[in-house]
Motif scaffolding. Structure first.
Motif, PDB file in Angstrom:
ATOM      1  N   SER A   1     -25.624  54.573  23.087  1.00 24.34           N
ATOM      2  CA  SER A   1     -26.865  54.312  22.341  1.00 24.34           C
ATOM      3  C   SER A   1     -26.583  54.188  20.847  1.00 24.34           C
ATOM      4  CB  SER A   1     -27.868  55.422  22.604  1.00 24.34           C
ATOM      5  OG  SER A   1     -27.344  56.678  22.180  1.00 24.34           O
TER       6      SER A   1
ATOM      7  N   GLU B   1     -26.587  43.364  21.331  1.00 24.06           N
ATOM      8  CA  GLU B   1     -26.757  44.774  21.672  1.00 24.06           C
ATOM      9  C   GLU B   1     -26.498  45.003  23.152  1.00 24.06           C
ATOM     10  OE1 GLU B   1     -30.496  47.848  22.030  1.00 24.06           O
ATOM     11  OE2 GLU B   1     -30.497  46.412  20.359  1.00 24.06           O
TER      12      GLU B   1
ATOM     13  N   SER C   1     -23.282  47.004  24.648  1.00 23.41           N
ATOM     14  CA  SER C   1     -23.585  48.163  25.483  1.00 23.41           C
ATOM     15  C   SER C   1     -22.834  48.094  26.806  1.00 23.41           C
ATOM     16  CB  SER C   1     -25.087  48.238  25.739  1.00 23.41           C
ATOM     17  OG  SER C   1     -25.407  49.276  26.635  1.00 23.41           O
TER      18      SER C   1
ATOM     19  N   SER D   1     -23.851  53.045  19.531  1.00 19.68           N
ATOM     20  CA  SER D   1     -23.207  51.739  19.318  1.00 19.68           C
ATOM     21  C   SER D   1     -24.244  50.622  19.273  1.00 19.68           C
ATOM     22  CB  SER D   1     -22.163  51.466  20.413  1.00 19.68           C
ATOM     23  OG  SER D   1     -22.784  51.278  21.671  1.00 19.68           O
ATOM     24  N   ARG D   2     -25.279  50.745  20.123  1.00 19.17           N
ATOM     25  CA  ARG D   2     -26.337  49.723  20.086  1.00 19.17           C
ATOM     26  C   ARG D   2     -27.063  49.751  18.740  1.00 19.17           C
ATOM     27  NH1 ARG D   2     -27.545  51.352  25.635  1.00 19.17           N
ATOM     28  NH2 ARG D   2     -29.250  52.662  24.820  1.00 19.17           N
ATOM     29  N   ALA D   3     -27.316  50.915  18.231  1.00 17.04           N
ATOM     30  CA  ALA D   3     -28.013  51.033  16.946  1.00 17.04           C
ATOM     31  C   ALA D   3     -27.144  50.490  15.812  1.00 17.04           C
ATOM     32  CB  ALA D   3     -28.371  52.499  16.695  1.00 17.04           C
TER      33      ALA D   3
ATOM     34  N   ASP E   1     -30.721  38.713  12.864  1.00 13.81           N
ATOM     35  CA  ASP E   1     -31.610  39.536  13.693  1.00 13.81           C
ATOM     36  C   ASP E   1     -31.916  38.899  15.037  1.00 13.81           C
ATOM     37  OD1 ASP E   1     -32.749  41.781  11.649  1.00 13.81           O
ATOM     38  OD2 ASP E   1     -32.417  39.878  10.614  1.00 13.81           O
TER      39      ASP E   1
ATOM     40  N   SER F   1     -29.792  40.018  17.860  1.00 11.38           N
ATOM     41  CA  SER F   1     -29.678  41.462  18.072  1.00 11.38           C
ATOM     42  C   SER F   1     -29.801  41.850  19.538  1.00 11.38           C
ATOM     43  CB  SER F   1     -30.736  42.208  17.257  1.00 11.38           C
ATOM     44  OG  SER F   1     -30.475  42.088  15.883  1.00 11.38           O
TER      45      SER F   1
ATOM     46  N   VAL G   1     -24.840  48.172  16.017  1.00 12.80           N
ATOM     47  CA  VAL G   1     -24.793  46.713  16.125  1.00 12.80           C
ATOM     48  C   VAL G   1     -26.068  46.100  15.559  1.00 12.80           C
ATOM     49  CG1 VAL G   1     -24.878  44.806  17.786  1.00 12.80           C
ATOM     50  CG2 VAL G   1     -23.177  46.619  18.058  1.00 12.80           C
ATOM     51  N   THR G   2     -27.208  46.661  15.907  1.00 15.42           N
ATOM     52  CA  THR G   2     -28.483  46.127  15.415  1.00 15.42           C
ATOM     53  C   THR G   2     -28.551  46.199  13.888  1.00 15.42           C
ATOM     54  OG1 THR G   2     -29.584  46.807  17.449  1.00 15.42           O
ATOM     55  CG2 THR G   2     -30.982  46.395  15.527  1.00 15.42           C
ATOM     56  N   GLU G   3     -28.092  47.308  13.331  1.00 16.34           N
ATOM     57  CA  GLU G   3     -28.113  47.472  11.878  1.00 16.34           C
ATOM     58  C   GLU G   3     -27.184  46.463  11.194  1.00 16.34           C
ATOM     59  OE1 GLU G   3     -27.138  50.928   8.531  1.00 16.34           O
ATOM     60  OE2 GLU G   3     -27.109  51.408  10.685  1.00 16.34           O
TER      61      GLU G   3
ATOM     62  N   CYS H   1     -17.714  39.620  19.400  1.00 10.94           N
ATOM     63  CA  CYS H   1     -17.874  41.038  19.729  1.00 10.94           C
ATOM     64  C   CYS H   1     -16.682  41.450  20.582  1.00 10.94           C
ATOM     65  CB  CYS H   1     -19.182  41.267  20.479  1.00 10.94           C
ATOM     66  SG  CYS H   1     -19.449  42.972  21.005  1.00 10.94           S
TER      67      CYS H   1
END
Length: 571
Positions: free
Chosen positions: A465, A488, A492, A467-469, A481, A484, A471-473, A518
């Protein structure tokens, strides 16, 4: 019958000796090159002034291009290829002019019958005058009075016609001159046909090779490239080069050389270049790639399991060399290996030149010995110069002298790759190079830290979780965006697979290049396999989902494990 002491005996003996001398000279001077036009010029040069005061060689355009000639005559017209003259004769056709002979002319009769035609008195030759009465009347007034035309026939094919004129010599052509003209034309025709056949093979091989060499520049940001390929005068060879984008924003630079010339060398070059592309798709390390290529060349030489006819020309490759380099714009490092190929040069941003101290390795196809790699760090703006041996070595210069000369030419700061190519070729190559040359210049670029984001992750499911945050940031910071959700999800799945099935630390990396890359690395050497999950299966759909959401994906191995990479197009 002539008796001894008769004055005619001495005159005939002198004429016979002169004719033998002329034929001997023709044998030595005609056919010194495999160029159709030059061979025709040599025939005209030998004939004038020893035999005629004016000589003209007319050939159809297909012969000049190495092709088989069709029916000769008025249509299509012939082209005047060579002229020999004791003085300028403006009223006769010049070199490059098209000539369509009317059926009544001696030239047309020669082409039709395949026999020489003698016109001892041109003023009485109505068929010759019919070609262009006004122009040829002026030719007669200028003093030209006698003509022999002979078809140029070789191996059962008529290639053109040669015309011998006399003007200054008061004696007209005689029957005895006819046999001499036929002998001259016969010898020249064989040489012209040899040159035509060579031109055909050379043109075919060159077309094949150019079709197999790269067209344009591949889409990649790691290096700025310029390249040149120059075929040898002696024949097309097996030199090749390539720029191949790899995963992780890296790029492969390849230069190779198949020994020999002609269609076989060009075709073999194409096979090896295709093989390198296929091995690159597997993301093999440089030394392993050359090992696979070495094995392939050995199998090709042995006939790939088929019985090889040893009496067949060009039945084996004989030899090939290759230099393979991989440049990483993130680490600014280049890994190189070579198989009997000349050393690569590195030109620093300050203009300093170094030849990479790279173990030579043995040429491809010998087998049994490993290839060694060298890794060098390259400053941004450095130029990596790869080339074949035809650039630095010829019959008048050894390799050491060629390398010294190349170092001097390359020692220039801030020069673009295109200008480097031009400067190198201008300084290093003679007017008629004896070997073909491939030159590849790559100026390094860097994928800076502002375009790279990476995270070290512990082998703990709880980090998925986070790592997902992360990546989004990061995508928001890059203004991406809209990617994302997809990225994400991909990150994940890859991180989850690494934690669940692999060992050691996990790293997640994003690269913003021409595509969004990625990557997830781990310590396992086992590659995941894409499969179709059955309806009752609880898992096995993650990698399938990754493959559907991304443009490309794959695996490459490292000394510490493996990297699963994906690419998504930028919006």
């Amino acid at each position: 019958m002539l008796l001894i002491g008769d004055p005619g005996v001495g005159r005939l003996a002198v004429l016979a000796r002169r004719r033998l001398e002329l034929l001997h000279e023709a044998g030595a001077r005609i056919g010194t090159t495999l160029d159709v036009g030059r061979t025709a010029e040599e025939l005209a040069e030998v004939a004038v002034p020893q035999f005629a005061d004016f000589a003209a060689v007319d050939l159809p355009d297909p012969v000049l291009h190495g092709e088989e000639p069709g029916p000769l005559g008025v249509d299509p017209p012939l082209r005047r290829v060579a002229v020999g003259s004791v003085r300028e004769e403006p009223d006769l056709y010049g070199v490059g002019d098209q000539v369509g002979y009317v059926p009544s002319t001696p030239q047309a009769r020669s082409l039709e019958t395949g026999q020489a035609v003698l016109e001892p008195v041109l003023a009485e030759a109505g068929g010759w005058l019919a070609q262009d009465p006004a122009r040829l009347t002026r030719v007669l007034r200028a003093g030209i009075h006698s003509l022999i035309t002979v078809p140029l026939r070789a191996r059962g094919t008529t290639l053109g016609v040669v015309s011998f004129y006399r003007s200054g010599q008061p004696a007209p052509f005689e029957e005895d001159d006819l046999s001499l003209a036929q002998e001259l034309a016969g010898r020249a025709a064989i040489c012209i046909d040899n040159a035509r056949r060579y031109t055909r093979e050379h043109t075919t091989a060159l077309a094949l090779q150019r079709s197999l060499l790269p067209k344009g520049r591949p889409e990649q940001s790691a290096v700025e490239v310029a390249y040149r390929y120059l075929p040898a005068q002696a024949g097309v060879g097996g030199d090749w080069f390539d720029v191949i984008p790899l995963s992780g924003a890296r790029v492969a630079l390849v230069v190779g050389d198949v020994v020999g010339h002609g269609l076989h060398a060009a075709a073999t070059m194409g096979r090896l270049r295709t093989a390198v592309h296929n091995f690159c798709s597997l993301d093999l390390p440089p030394d392993e790639l050359l090992t696979h290529l070495d094995d392939l060349v050995g199998r090709l030489d042995r006939g790939e399991g088929w019985a090889v006819d040893s009496g067949q020309a060009d039945s084996g490759i004989v030899g090939a060399t290759c230099l393979y380099a991989v440049y990483d714009p993130v680490a600014r490092r280049c890994t190189l290996t070579r198989a009997g190929h000349p050393l690569p040069a590195v030109v620093g941003p300050d203009g300093g030149v170094d030849f990479v101290d790279l173990p030579a390795g043995q040429p491809l196809g010998l087998g049994g010995m490993p290839f060694e790699t060298v890794e060098v760090e390259l400053a941004e703006g450095s130029q990596l110069v790869l080339y074949t041996d035809g650039l630095i070595e010829d019959r008048h210069r050894d390799i050491d002298a060629g390398l010294d000369r190349l170092r001097t030419v390359l020692a220039h700061a801030g020069r673009p790759p295109e200008e480097t190519c031009e400067a190198v070729l201008d300084a290093m190559l003679p007017a008629r190079p004896s070997d073909d040359v491939a030159l590849l210049v790559a100026r390094t670029q860097v994928l800076g830290p502002e375009r790279v984001a990476q995270w070290e992750l512990p082998s703990d499911p709880a980090v998925v979780s986070r790592s997902r945050a992360a990546v989004t940031e990061q995508l928001a910071a890059w203004g991406l965006d809209e990617l994302s959700f997809t990225v994400e999800l991909v990150a994940s799945e890859l991180v989850t697979n690494a934690i669940r099935h692999a060992t050691g630390p996990v790293q997640l990396r994003l690269l913003r290049d021409r595509a969004l890359i990625c990557e997830v690395s781990d310590g396992s050497g086992t590659s995941p396999r894409l499969r179709r999950a059955r309806t009752e299966d609880e898992g096995g759909r993650g990698l399938f989902l990754v493959a559907q959401l991304t443009e490309r994906w794959g695996t490459r191995y490292t000394s510490d494990g493996k990297i699963i990479w994906t690419e998504l197009p930028l919006p």
